[in-house]
Design a protein around this motif. Structure first.
Motif, PDB file in Angstrom:
ATOM      1  N   UNK A 152      44.411  26.623  51.674  1.00  0.00           N
ATOM      2  CA  UNK A 152      44.692  28.082  50.999  1.00  0.00           C
ATOM      3  C   UNK A 152      43.417  28.917  51.485  1.00  0.00           C
ATOM      4  N   UNK A 153      43.762  30.221  51.741  1.00  0.00           N
ATOM      5  CA  UNK A 153      42.761  31.211  52.186  1.00  0.00           C
ATOM      6  C   UNK A 153      41.653  31.330  51.316  1.00  0.00           C
ATOM      7  N   UNK A 154      41.991  30.962  49.843  1.00  0.00           N
ATOM      8  CA  UNK A 154      41.090  30.911  49.002  1.00  0.00           C
ATOM      9  C   UNK A 154      40.638  29.601  48.326  1.00  0.00           C
ATOM     10  N   UNK A 170      49.643  33.947  48.090  1.00  0.00           N
ATOM     11  CA  UNK A 170      50.621  33.138  47.783  1.00  0.00           C
ATOM     12  C   UNK A 170      51.489  34.202  46.693  1.00  0.00           C
ATOM     13  N   UNK A 171      52.802  34.020  46.947  1.00  0.00           N
ATOM     14  CA  UNK A 171      53.765  34.468  45.946  1.00  0.00           C
ATOM     15  C   UNK A 171      54.877  33.395  45.765  1.00  0.00           C
ATOM     16  N   UNK A 172      56.005  33.904  44.792  1.00  0.00           N
ATOM     17  CA  UNK A 172      56.983  32.862  44.454  1.00  0.00           C
ATOM     18  C   UNK A 172      57.882  32.582  45.457  1.00  0.00           C
ATOM     19  N   UNK A 173      57.915  33.220  46.485  1.00  0.00           N
ATOM     20  CA  UNK A 173      58.749  32.949  47.971  1.00  0.00           C
ATOM     21  C   UNK A 173      57.788  32.746  48.988  1.00  0.00           C
ATOM     22  N   UNK A 174      56.721  32.364  48.999  1.00  0.00           N
ATOM     23  CA  UNK A 174      55.956  32.433  50.347  1.00  0.00           C
ATOM     24  C   UNK A 174      54.293  31.773  50.120  1.00  0.00           C
ATOM     25  N   UNK A 175      53.598  31.937  51.029  1.00  0.00           N
ATOM     26  CA  UNK A 175      52.282  31.592  51.212  1.00  0.00           C
ATOM     27  C   UNK A 175      51.752  31.649  52.516  1.00  0.00           C
ATOM     28  N   UNK A 233      40.500  25.270  63.139  1.00  0.00           N
ATOM     29  CA  UNK A 233      40.867  25.449  64.456  1.00  0.00           C
ATOM     30  C   UNK A 233      42.324  25.084  64.784  1.00  0.00           C
ATOM     31  N   UNK A 234      42.902  24.354  63.754  1.00  0.00           N
ATOM     32  CA  UNK A 234      44.365  24.096  63.869  1.00  0.00           C
ATOM     33  C   UNK A 234      45.378  25.518  63.484  1.00  0.00           C
ATOM     34  N   UNK A 235      44.661  26.667  63.210  1.00  0.00           N
ATOM     35  CA  UNK A 235      45.389  27.833  63.100  1.00  0.00           C
ATOM     36  C   UNK A 235      45.749  28.324  61.759  1.00  0.00           C
ATOM     37  N   UNK A 236      46.386  29.466  61.646  1.00  0.00           N
ATOM     38  CA  UNK A 236      46.947  30.194  60.463  1.00  0.00           C
ATOM     39  C   UNK A 236      48.343  29.865  60.383  1.00  0.00           C
ATOM     40  N   UNK A 237      49.003  29.895  59.291  1.00  0.00           N
ATOM     41  CA  UNK A 237      50.483  29.691  59.128  1.00  0.00           C
ATOM     42  C   UNK A 237      50.908  30.707  58.033  1.00  0.00           C
ATOM     43  N   UNK A 238      52.117  30.981  58.012  1.00  0.00           N
ATOM     44  CA  UNK A 238      52.779  31.931  57.085  1.00  0.00           C
ATOM     45  C   UNK A 238      54.197  31.038  56.902  1.00  0.00           C
ATOM     46  N   UNK A 239      54.263  31.011  55.567  1.00  0.00           N
ATOM     47  CA  UNK A 239      55.507  30.086  54.861  1.00  0.00           C
ATOM     48  C   UNK A 239      56.163  31.090  54.265  1.00  0.00           C
ATOM     49  N   UNK A 240      57.490  31.166  54.345  1.00  0.00           N
ATOM     50  CA  UNK A 240      58.221  32.110  53.506  1.00  0.00           C
ATOM     51  C   UNK A 240      59.712  31.691  53.519  1.00  0.00           C
ATOM     52  N   UNK A 241      60.389  32.011  52.470  1.00  0.00           N
ATOM     53  CA  UNK A 241      61.844  32.025  52.379  1.00  0.00           C
ATOM     54  C   UNK A 241      62.416  32.976  53.187  1.00  0.00           C
ATOM     55  N   UNK A 242      63.364  32.730  53.981  1.00  0.00           N
ATOM     56  CA  UNK A 242      64.327  33.666  54.491  1.00  0.00           C
ATOM     57  C   UNK A 242      65.925  33.235  54.031  1.00  0.00           C
ATOM     58  N   UNK A 243      66.227  33.827  53.026  1.00  0.00           N
ATOM     59  CA  UNK A 243      67.582  33.395  52.453  1.00  0.00           C
ATOM     60  C   UNK A 243      67.313  31.912  51.748  1.00  0.00           C
ATOM     61  N   UNK A 244      67.800  30.965  52.224  1.00  0.00           N
ATOM     62  CA  UNK A 244      67.633  29.757  51.605  1.00  0.00           C
ATOM     63  C   UNK A 244      66.832  28.958  52.585  1.00  0.00           C
TER      64      UNK A 244
END
Length: 650
Positions: A274-276, A285-290, A296-307
Motif C-alpha cells: 500500500x502507498x500508506x 483504495x476504493x471499492x473497485x480499485x487500489x 524498485x518493482x514499480x507502481x501498480x493500478x488495479x481497478x475493475x473495468x466492467x467485470x
C-alpha cells in the motif's frame, strides 16, 4: 441451483419465473429445477403450498453432492458428532484433543482430523497461527454474527472502515442489537485475528515509531475513486515502461462473472504494498480499485473495468510485479469462488482495424499455444476489426519473460550483473535511510537488475513448493577439508551446511548475532547424493549469490561487510565444489545434458524432490528444529521457513 418463486400475498402478483432466460444464461447443468411456493400457510392449516416438494428436492440434491456419503473413520465421526452437538460455540484446543483421546485417537491423528475438518468447513482452527492455535470454533455462524456487529456499526462506516480495538471490544462486549449477548473479553483479540485471517481487516500505521491499535475494515472503504491519483500521469515517468494485463473472470460456461468482494480481499492481502504502509493517510483504495507501490518493482493500478480486473504496472522492469499481481488475482478467484476461473488477457496494439488500439483482448494462454505452433499472428475477434495482430507484440504486454536462468543460464547472468550488484549494495549502504524513497535514487539499470533478481528468487521458491512442507529449501554449503579440491574422486566428504531464512533471504548466523552456530551443521554427504543434487545445488547457489548483495534490503537488515564477505566465500566454495566434483566421471549421473532451463521447466524439477527430502532427514537427525526456523503459510497456503522475528508477517 434450485430457482424458487414465492407468492407476494393475498391479492398480489402470482409467482413468475422466466425459465428459458435462466436456462439460457446458466445452463441445464447448473439449474436443476424450478419451484413455486407460498410461505404463508393455507387457510386453517399449517401447510404451505410447494414447501414439501422444495424440501424434498433440496435433500435429494444435497445427497448427490461429492462430499456427501464420504467414508470417514468411525472414531472421527463420533468426535465430530460430539463437537457438533455441543452447546458451546468454541472449545480450547486441549479440550478437543482430550475428546479425541477418549475415542482412542492419538495427538497426531487428532491434528489431522482438525486440519481436514477446517478444510471442509466443519470447524475453524488455524494450527499455525500463534494467536488462534489454542481455540477451535465449533459454530462458524457464531463468529459471523460477531463480525456483523462491526460491519453494521455506524461509527465505523462513517470513518470508512477505520476502527480502534477499544471500540471493537465495546461492540463485542455490548452488541448494538437488542437481545444479543456479549462475548467475553478474552475472545476479542481472537476475533480481530480471525478477521485478519479472513482478509476482512488489517492493522494500519499512522506513525511507524508508534504501536497502532487501529484496523481497516476493507468492506467499508469509500465507493468513489480519488482524484487525482498520485504520481500517475498519462504516461510513465522517465526510465519506466508500462505493461497492462486484464484478468477476465468467467464461469464454467465461459460467460462473464463477478467475484463478489474481490477487491476487499485484495486491499487486505496486498496491504504490504500500500502507498500508506508507513502512513495510512497516503493510502489509495476504493471499492473497485487500489494503487500499490513495490519499491524498485514499480507502481501498480488495479481497478475493475466492467467485470474485468485491469492491472497496470509502471517500472523499469514491470514484468516482475505484473506477474506477481496477476498470479495473486488468478489464485484468489479460482480458490475462493467455486466454479469461477480467471483468464489472463492482453490488449491489442497498433495497427488496429478500427483505429482504437487497446480495445481488443487476447487470451495469453492461446497466444502462447499459437506461438508454439510457429504461428506469428492472431486474428482479432472484435466485430468490424478483423486485424491480424503480431503475437510477439501482443505478448510484450504479458509477463512472459522467463527468469534469467532460463534465458541465458544462471552462471552467465550472474557474471553479467555481479559487478553492478556490488555497486547497488554500496549505494544502499550509503542511502541507508530505511525508508521507501531510497530505491528511487537507483538508476533504471539498477532497478531492472533488482527486479530480475527478485524474479529469479521467486522461481527458485516455486521449484519445490510441495517439499517445503517437510523442511527448508534454502541453504549454502562448503567442504570442510581444505584438501577437498585435491580429491575430485571423493566418495564421501564433510560439508558445512548453513540454513537461510526464506523471508529475509539471509543465512541464520546473520540473523542470530549472539548464536552464530545456530542453523549451521557438519554433514557427511555421500558422493552419489551430491552428484544427483547438482542441478538443484547449481541453481540454488547461483540464486543465493544473486540475492546476497541486496539481502535484507526490504526487511531493513543489510548485512555488514564482514558477514557479507564470509557468506560470499561460502557460496563461492560451494560453487567450486560442484565444478570440482563434475570433473570426473559423474557428468552423466549429474545430468550433463540438463541445462539450467530444462531444470526449471520439467522432469528435473520433480526429480530433485526426493533429493531434498533426504537432506531434510539428515538435518532432522542433527537438529529437528532446523536451527529455530518456523514453518509458516503465506496467503496462498504455501509453506515457508522463516526466522522467528518474521513470523508475525504471516
Amino acid at each position: 441451483m434450485l430457482v424458487v418463486a414465492t407468492h407476494g400475498g393475498p391479492g398480489q402478483r402470482q409467482p413468475d419465473i422466466d425459465r428459458q432466460e435462466i436456462l439460457d444464461q446458466f445452463g441445464k447443468d447448473t439449474v436443476i429445477d424450478f419451484f413455486h411456493v407460498d410461505s404463508k400457510p393455507n387457510k386453517d392449516t399449517t401447510h404451505c403450498t410447494g414447501l414439501a416438494e422444495l424440501k424434498e428436492a433440496i435433500a435429494r440434491v444435497a445427497a448427490s453432492l461429492p462430499e456427501m456419503g464420504r467414508s470417514v473413520p468411525a472414531k472421527w465421526q463420533q468426535v465430530r458428532e460430539t463437537l457438533q452437538t455441543s452447546d458451546k460455540a468454541y472449545l480450547p484446543y486441549d479440550d478437543v484433543i482430550a475428546i479425541c483421546a477418549e475415542q482412542g485417537i492419538d495427538q497426531k491423528q487428532a491434528e489431522l482430523f482438525l486440519r481436514i475438518s477446517h478444510t471442509l468447513g466443519h470447524f475453524i482452527h488455524y494450527h499455525y497461527d500463534p494467536t488462534l492455535r489454542d481455540i477451535v470454533i465449533l459454530k462458524p455462524d457464531w463468529l459471523a454474527k460477531a463480525i456483523s456487529f462491526v460491519l453494521d456499526d455506524q461509527m465505523t462506516r462513517r470513518r470508512n472502515g477505520l476502527v480502534e480495538f477499544e471500540h471493537l471490544s465495546q461492540l463485542w462486549s455490548h452488541p448494538p442489537f437488542a437481545g444479543e449477548e456479549g462475548y467475553p473479553s478474552k475472545l476479542h483479540p481472537i476475533f480481530l485475528r480471525l478477521m485478519e485471517r479472513f482478509d476482512l481487516s488489517y492493522k494500519v500505521v499512522f506513525d511507524p515509531s508508534e504501536t497502532s491499535n487501529t484496523s481497516l475494515i476493507a468492506q467499508l472503504v469509500p465507493d468513489t475513486r480519488p482524484e487525482p491519483l498520485p504520481n500517475w500521469g498519462e504516461q510513465p515517468e522517465g526510465g519506466d515502461r508500462q505493461q497492462v494485463q486484464i484478468c477476465r473472470i468467467v464461469d464454467s460456461r465461459g460467460q462473464f462473472a463477478v467475484a463478489e468482494g474481490l477487491f476487499y480481499q485484495l486491499i487486505v492481502r496486498l496491504h504490504k504494498y500500500s502507498l500508506g504502509r508507513a502512513n495510512y493517510e497516503d493510502s489509495i483504495h476504493w471499492q473497485r480499485g487500489l494503487m500499490l507501490d513495490n519499491d524498485y518493482n514499480g507502481r501498480a493500478l488495479l481497478e475493475y473495468v466492467g467485470t474485468d480486473v485491469k492491472i497496470t504496472v509502471r517500472a523499469a522492469y514491470p514484468e516482475r510485479f505484473l506477474s506477481y499481481l496477476t498470479e495473486e488475482i488468478k489464485w484468489l478467484v479460482e480458490n475462493f469462488w467455486e466454479g469461477l476461473r480467471c483468464n489472463v488477457m492482453v490488449s491489442c496494439v497498433a495497427p488496429c482495424g478500427m483505429n482504437t488500439p487497446g480495445n481488443g483482448l487476447f487470451e495469453v494462454e492461446k497466444l502462447i499455444k499459437s506461438k508454439k505452433k510457429n504461428r506469428d499472428e492472431f486474428l482479432c475477434t472484435v466485430s468490424g476489426c478483423d486485424e491480424w495482430q503480431n503475437i510477439d507484440c501482443l505478448l510484450n504486454n504479458a509477463p512472459t519473460t522467463p527468469p534469467p536462468s532460463q534465458a541465458i543460464g544462471i552462471e552467465q547472468f550472474r557474471g553479467i550483473v555481479k559487478d553492478e550488484l556490488n555497486v547497488i549494495r554500496k549505494d544502499l549502504v550509503i542511502l541507508d535511510r530505511r525508508d521507501q524513497a531510497r530505491f528511487q535514487s537507483l538508476s533504471q539499470k539498477q532497478r531492472t537488475i533488482l527486479s530480475q533478481v527478485d524474479q529469479q528468487f521467486a522461481e527458485l521458491m516455486q521449484i519445490l513448493t510441495d517439499e517445503a512442507k517437510d523442511g527448508p529449501r534454502l541453504f549454502s554449503f562448503k567442504p570442510i577439508d581444505p584438501k577437498f579440491f585435491d580429491r575430485p574422486k571423493w566418495i564421501s566428504a564433510k560439508f558445512q551446511l548453513t540454513l537461510w531464512c526464506e523471508h529475509a533471504r539471509q543465512p541464520l548466523p546473520a540473523l542470530n548475532p549472539n548464536d552464530k552456530k545456530k542453523g549451521v551443521y557438519e554433514l557427511d554427504l555421500p558422493r552419489e547424493w551430491f552428484t544427483k543434487a547438482v542441478p538443484y545445488l547449481r541453481i540454488l547457489t547461483g540464486t543465493l549469490s544473486l540475492v546476497l548483495p541486496v539481502a535484507g534490503s526490504a526487511t531493513k537488515f543489510i548485512l555488514d561487510d564482514t558477514t557479507y564477505k564470509a557468506i560470499e566465500e561460502q557460496l563461492d566454495l560451494g560453487q567450486k565444489s560442484i565444478e570440482s566434483t563434475l570433473k570426473g566421471s559423474d557428468m552423466a549421473l549429474a545430468g550433463k545434458s540438463k541445462s539450467d532451463a530444462s531444470f526449471l521447466e520439467g522432469d528435473a524439477i520433480r526429480a530433485q524432490g526426493s533429493i531434498l527430502r533426504k537432506l531434510h532427514a539428515l538435518l532432522k537427525e542433527k537438529d529437528p528444529s532446523f536451527g529455530g526456523l518456523v514453518r509458516v503459510q503465506n496467503k496462498r497456503r504455501e509453506f515457508l521457513w522463516v526466522h522467528p522475528q518474521f513470523v508475525d508477517e504471516y
